[in-house]
Design a protein around this motif. Structure first.
Motif, mmCIF file in Angstrom:
data_model
loop_
_atom_site.group_PDB
_atom_site.id
_atom_site.type_symbol
_atom_site.label_atom_id
_atom_site.label_comp_id
_atom_site.label_asym_id
_atom_site.label_seq_id
_atom_site.Cartn_x
_atom_site.Cartn_y
_atom_site.Cartn_z
ATOM 1 N N HIS A 186 0.755 -1.202 0.137
ATOM 2 C CA HIS A 186 -0.154 0.137 0.077
ATOM 3 C C HIS A 186 0.771 1.261 -0.070
ATOM 4 O O HIS A 186 0.479 2.312 -0.636
ATOM 5 N N MET A 187 2.180 1.080 0.520
ATOM 6 C CA MET A 187 3.056 2.465 0.425
ATOM 7 C C MET A 187 3.563 2.575 -0.781
ATOM 8 O O MET A 187 4.277 3.349 -0.984
ATOM 9 N N GLY A 188 3.471 1.447 -1.832
ATOM 10 C CA GLY A 188 3.877 1.499 -3.012
ATOM 11 C C GLY A 188 5.630 0.991 -3.207
ATOM 12 O O GLY A 188 6.319 1.214 -4.017
ATOM 13 N N ALA A 189 5.852 0.399 -2.128
ATOM 14 C CA ALA A 189 7.101 -0.396 -2.324
ATOM 15 C C ALA A 189 7.404 -1.240 -3.268
ATOM 16 O O ALA A 189 6.487 -1.873 -3.727
ATOM 17 N N LYS A 190 8.630 -1.391 -3.512
ATOM 18 C CA LYS A 190 8.868 -2.470 -4.808
ATOM 19 C C LYS A 190 9.841 -3.544 -4.233
ATOM 20 O O LYS A 190 10.455 -3.220 -3.133
ATOM 21 N N ASN A 191 9.757 -4.527 -5.035
ATOM 22 C CA ASN A 191 10.725 -5.761 -4.504
ATOM 23 C C ASN A 191 10.543 -6.338 -3.096
ATOM 24 O O ASN A 191 11.636 -6.154 -2.389
ATOM 25 N N ILE A 192 9.552 -6.427 -2.941
ATOM 26 C CA ILE A 192 8.960 -6.768 -1.493
ATOM 27 C C ILE A 192 9.443 -8.149 -1.155
ATOM 28 O O ILE A 192 8.752 -9.152 -2.197
ATOM 29 N N SER A 193 9.687 -8.613 -0.226
ATOM 30 C CA SER A 193 10.115 -9.878 0.008
ATOM 31 C C SER A 193 10.428 -10.043 1.736
ATOM 32 O O SER A 193 10.427 -9.043 2.578
ATOM 33 N N TYR A 194 10.243 -11.185 2.055
ATOM 34 C CA TYR A 194 10.535 -11.517 3.508
ATOM 35 C C TYR A 194 10.930 -12.981 3.571
ATOM 36 O O TYR A 194 10.663 -13.919 3.048
ATOM 37 N N THR A 195 11.735 -13.306 5.045
ATOM 38 C CA THR A 195 12.021 -14.704 5.284
ATOM 39 C C THR A 195 11.568 -14.925 6.704
ATOM 40 O O THR A 195 11.884 -14.130 7.609
ATOM 41 N N ILE A 196 11.021 -15.946 6.975
ATOM 42 C CA ILE A 196 10.474 -16.573 8.301
ATOM 43 C C ILE A 196 11.354 -17.584 8.454
ATOM 44 O O ILE A 196 11.356 -18.634 7.655
ATOM 45 N N SER A 197 11.881 -17.657 9.609
ATOM 46 C CA SER A 197 12.814 -18.836 9.789
ATOM 47 C C SER A 197 12.702 -19.588 11.182
ATOM 48 O O SER A 197 12.320 -18.787 12.158
ATOM 49 N N PRO A 198 12.814 -20.849 11.254
ATOM 50 C CA PRO A 198 12.780 -21.373 12.606
ATOM 51 C C PRO A 198 14.099 -21.332 13.468
ATOM 52 O O PRO A 198 14.188 -21.377 14.476
ATOM 53 N N LEU A 199 15.185 -20.730 12.671
ATOM 54 C CA LEU A 199 16.305 -20.476 13.323
ATOM 55 C C LEU A 199 16.448 -19.231 13.858
ATOM 56 O O LEU A 199 15.891 -18.201 13.551
ATOM 57 N N PRO A 200 16.985 -19.115 15.241
ATOM 58 C CA PRO A 200 16.764 -17.776 15.753
ATOM 59 C C PRO A 200 17.909 -16.843 15.539
ATOM 60 O O PRO A 200 18.831 -16.989 14.846
ATOM 61 N N SER A 201 17.482 -15.334 16.090
ATOM 62 C CA SER A 201 18.568 -14.489 16.106
ATOM 63 C C SER A 201 19.400 -14.410 17.372
ATOM 64 O O SER A 201 18.685 -14.730 18.744
ATOM 65 N N GLN A 202 20.589 -14.825 17.209
ATOM 66 C CA GLN A 202 21.333 -15.283 18.617
ATOM 67 C C GLN A 202 21.326 -13.946 19.679
ATOM 68 O O GLN A 202 22.056 -14.202 20.614
ATOM 69 N N ASN A 203 21.090 -12.795 19.339
ATOM 70 C CA ASN A 203 20.986 -11.798 20.134
ATOM 71 C C ASN A 203 19.942 -11.560 21.141
ATOM 72 O O ASN A 203 19.798 -10.726 22.137
ATOM 73 N N LEU A 204 18.880 -12.202 21.031
ATOM 74 C CA LEU A 204 17.738 -12.118 21.771
ATOM 75 C C LEU A 204 17.578 -13.527 22.691
ATOM 76 O O LEU A 204 17.165 -14.388 22.112
ATOM 77 N N GLN A 205 18.165 -13.385 23.674
ATOM 78 C CA GLN A 205 18.333 -14.556 24.622
ATOM 79 C C GLN A 205 17.459 -14.438 25.797
ATOM 80 O O GLN A 205 17.356 -13.508 26.402
ATOM 81 N N ALA A 206 16.770 -15.432 26.144
ATOM 82 C CA ALA A 206 16.075 -15.430 27.528
ATOM 83 C C ALA A 206 15.678 -16.793 27.920
ATOM 84 O O ALA A 206 16.027 -17.932 27.016
ATOM 85 N N GLY A 207 15.337 -17.050 29.289
ATOM 86 C CA GLY A 207 14.866 -18.376 29.526
ATOM 87 C C GLY A 207 16.289 -19.203 30.001
ATOM 88 O O GLY A 207 17.484 -18.666 30.032
#
Lengths: 548, 165
Positions: free
Chosen positions: A465-486
């Motif tokens: 809707h904003m008119g952006a071009k070449n839109i893409s995304y990646t959803i992964s089961p692998l985590p970002s290592q900098n967000l740790q808890a638990g």
């Protein structure tokens, strides 16, 4: 010297304790694995901050092992082989120096996810032992002491607040936010203004943001970013009650016959072993390393590791589910001068689906692609899996840098705690000091990806809707290592939980763990603000009850 | 082949203690490897209407003067040198060819997985030279930044590799 309090680590889980307890007149010592830096040492050097391991150990010396599921088997790989660096900042202030400072609070229902949504098959979710109302005053305290800038956006999932404003006005924004807000209005989305732990105005010895254009992943040269170092440890040092021992790698906590921790053993940079005695020990080395230290501290009285009679140390490790995507804007959207205007923030997010009637959703944060030109140029060398070079590559770099700007989105949804996400140690893999390294098994629950995909469709719709071009995304089961808890859950049952509701070990009364380890579930936001707030809450308990 | 930049480079090696140290490491690397790398770098990132060439931004000097750092990936250095040897064996006359022929040779090289990875790695380090702070020895006169209208961040580094002031 005997200290009242010994804090291991100096990041977000440590700073509030150092700040509060030193101001309360207690003699506090911090053992920090890395070196001490101040604002004048920091620069916007892409090589030093993003391309070399300067502020983290060399992986050939100190590493982790990562277990991933491959063709039905858990395969363990040392990180010196795959270069997947799970260290996030070995310096005073820890990884809080490098955060982007997206400060979102958890919401009341985040504290009772199991009660609201019931069980997810294969996920070990459970309610927190405390409510949002118990931590709210400390979120408020963080806004004032660490410094949060922004404007409160009313929206359907808005959490209760004790104030209706942030203490600092919003940071300056790029004109792209007008497109964002307009698109939200058309789509009936709520344009959420993201609060930032970045000062828009000066505060005591800290200067305001100067819009350096190099923020995320970089330490702040003005002190505007609310790192534990700038916001909490520097004022704590001014009390004269805080002593910092740098380059001190704590390898073991030793207990005495009363089953209390009596000293921390640490190694200097040269490998010389030293020790610190204190009445109270606070562990805040970031989730993975905190569990590692407890497990490596096993002794005759605690054969499974310290604070581990429940067997739960290291279990139910959390990262953040989700992924990221992007869309391009170019000279058809803005003049070149406006498009390339550097330093200004986007500070917009979508929270409309933080909760849905049937499942826990999450958060979508929007931000410009980081400026880092080396990374951006290098990312252009592949086209359809074929290497490009010569005039073609040079033209592509020039065109991209001078006529395009990428708007990224980052999705945060709950990482479902599960039996295949944990920290352990074994005797086979040791660092250069001979200390067993942390093994991290990374098992993601299918819900993490499903929710990430759901949220990505919303972000894509907005970008379209904003008119952006070449839109893409990646959803992964692998985590970002900098967000740790638990890994050291808090709760009221000593047979199940490592820590009580005040993050005090059920087994060892003079041991607290105050980084993100305590969290049973992490919510769908970056963890830093909650770690700060909880650490202030624990500091109050220690001041008012434990050492009163 | 190198023009002024190479002469400057050799002069620096001969006179500066810093570069004497570099030369101690570099002496174990065959001269033809550096020559091959320099020649290929300038084909990978040539001078264009808007962009400086690898040579303009001292890409070879950047690589040689930083590869001895403790922070430089030793596996990368080994790979760069092995790749240069393999490339030289396969295409010994590369540096004497005209631009069109050089581009064709590189196209052929990309059909080999090992050489394609080597070229990709070489592009990476040439881009590092183009866009890193000039304190590291590349990005001469900030040509990489100015050519692309890139606004770099301040403060700029005073020391390499984040060393404290």
């Amino acid at each position: 010297m005997n200290y009242d309090i010994c804090i291991i680590g100096s990041g977000a889980g440590a700073g509030p304790l150092a700040y509060e307890l030193s101001h309360a007149g207690k003699k506090v010592v911090i053992l920090e694995k890395g070196d001490i830096y101040s604002e004048q040492d920091f620069s916007k050097d892409e090589i030093a901050y993003t391309k070399r391991n300067i502020f983290t150990p060399q992986l050939s010396d100190e590493y982790h092992t990562i277990e991933t599921l491959e063709e039905g088997k858990w395969i363990k790989t040392p990180t010196y082989e795959n270069n997947w660096n799970f260290w996030n900042g070995s310096l005073l202030g820890g990884s809080s120096n490098f955060m982007s400072g997206f400060f979102h609070r958890l919401k009341p229902n985040d504290f009772k996810l199991k009660s609201i949504y019931g069980m997810y098959d294969g996920a070990n979710i459970e309610d927190w032992p405390i409510s949002y109302e118990e931590i709210e005053p400390y979120y408020d305290l963080v806004e004032k002491i660490v410094g949060v800038s922004g404007h409160v956006t009313e929206h359907v999932h808005q959490e209760p607040r004790s104030t209706n404003t942030y203490p600092y006005p919003p940071l300056a924004e790029h004109p792209i936010v007008e497109k964002f807000d307009t698109a939200c209005k058309a789509l009936n989305f709520t344009p959420f203004m993201t609060p930032r732990a970045i000062l828009s105005e000066s505060k005591e010895n800290r200067n305001p943001c100067y819009y350096s254009n190099y923020c995320g992943s970089y330490a702040c040269s003005s002190g505007a970013k609310g790192s534990s170092r700038a916001a909490l440890i520097q004022p704590a040092l001014a009390t004269g009650n805080l002593h910092i021992i740098a380059n001190a790698f704590v390898v073991k906590l030793e207990t005495d016959h009363t089953q209390k921790v009596k000293k921390a053993l640490y190694l200097t940079k040269e490998g010389t072993q030293k020790e610190i005695k204190a009445k109270l020990f606070i562990l805040a080395a970031q989730a993975v390393e905190s569990s590692r230290l407890l497990l490596n501290s096993k002794n005759a009285a605690f054969p499974n590791g310290l604070a581990n009679s429940s067997g739960a140390v290291g279990k139910n490790l959390l990262f953040s589910g989700g992924g990221m995507g992007s869309g391009e804007f170019d000279l058809s959207h803005f003049s070149q001068e406006v498009l390339l205007q550097s330093g200004l923030f986007v500070n917009r997010a979508l929270k409309d689906w933080y909760f849905t009637p049937k499942f826990k959703g999450g958060l979508i944060d929007f931000l410009f692609e980081h400026s880092n030109p080396i990374r951006r140029a290098n990312s252009l060398k592949w086209e359809n899996d074929k290497l490009i070079f010569g005039q073609k590559l040079q033209d592509k770099i020039y065109q991209t840098f001078t006529t395009k700007r990428v708007l990224n989105f980052e999705i945060f949804n709950d990482w479902m705690p599960n039996d295949n996400c944990f920290v352990s140690v074994d005797e086979k893999y040791k660092d250069k000091y001979g200390i067993p390294v942390a093994n991290i098994r990374i098992g993601a629950h299918p819900e993490d990806v499903r929710v990430g995909e759901f949220l990505a469709t919303k972000a894509v719709k907005l970008l379209e809707h904003m008119g952006a071009k070449n839109i893409s995304y990646t959803i992964s089961p692998l985590p970002s290592q900098n967000l740790q808890a638990g890994g050291c859950r808090f709760g009221d049952n000593p047979k199940k939980h490592v820590l009580n509701r005040y993050c005090q070990s059920h087994d060892i009364s003079n041991l607290f763990v105050t980084d993100g380890s305590f969290m049973p579930t992490g919510g769908s936001v970056p963890y830093t603000w909650t770690i700060y707030a909880n650490a202030f809450r624990v500091a109050d308990y220690i001041k008012n009850t434990y050492i009163k | 082949m190198f023009g002024m930049k190479r002469r400057t480079f050799i002069a620096l090696i001969a006179t500066s203690p810093v570069f004497l140290r570099i030369n101690m490491q570099a002496k174990e690397i065959p001269t033809h490897a550096w020559k091959t790398i320099a020649s290929v770098q300038d084909t990978l990132l040539p001078k264009t209407e808007h962009m400086p060439s690898a040579q303009d931004i001292n890409a070879l000097f950047y690589l040689v003067s930083n590869c001895s750092s403790e922070y430089f990936d030793a596996n990368d250095l080994d790979f760069l040198i092995k790749g240069a040897s393999m490339f030289h064996q396969n295409f010994p006359d590369f540096s004497h060819k005209d631009t069109e022929s050089k581009n064709k040779i590189l196209e052929i090289a990309t059909e080999n997985d090992f050489l394609e990875k080597w070229l990709s790695k070489l592009i990476y380090y040439t881009i590092e030279a183009m866009f890193s702070d000039p304190i590291y020895g590349g990005n001469t006169h900030e040509l990489g930044w100015t050519s692309t209208l890139h606004a770099t961040g301040n403060p700029r580094p005073i020391n390499k590799y984040g060393r404290k002031i």
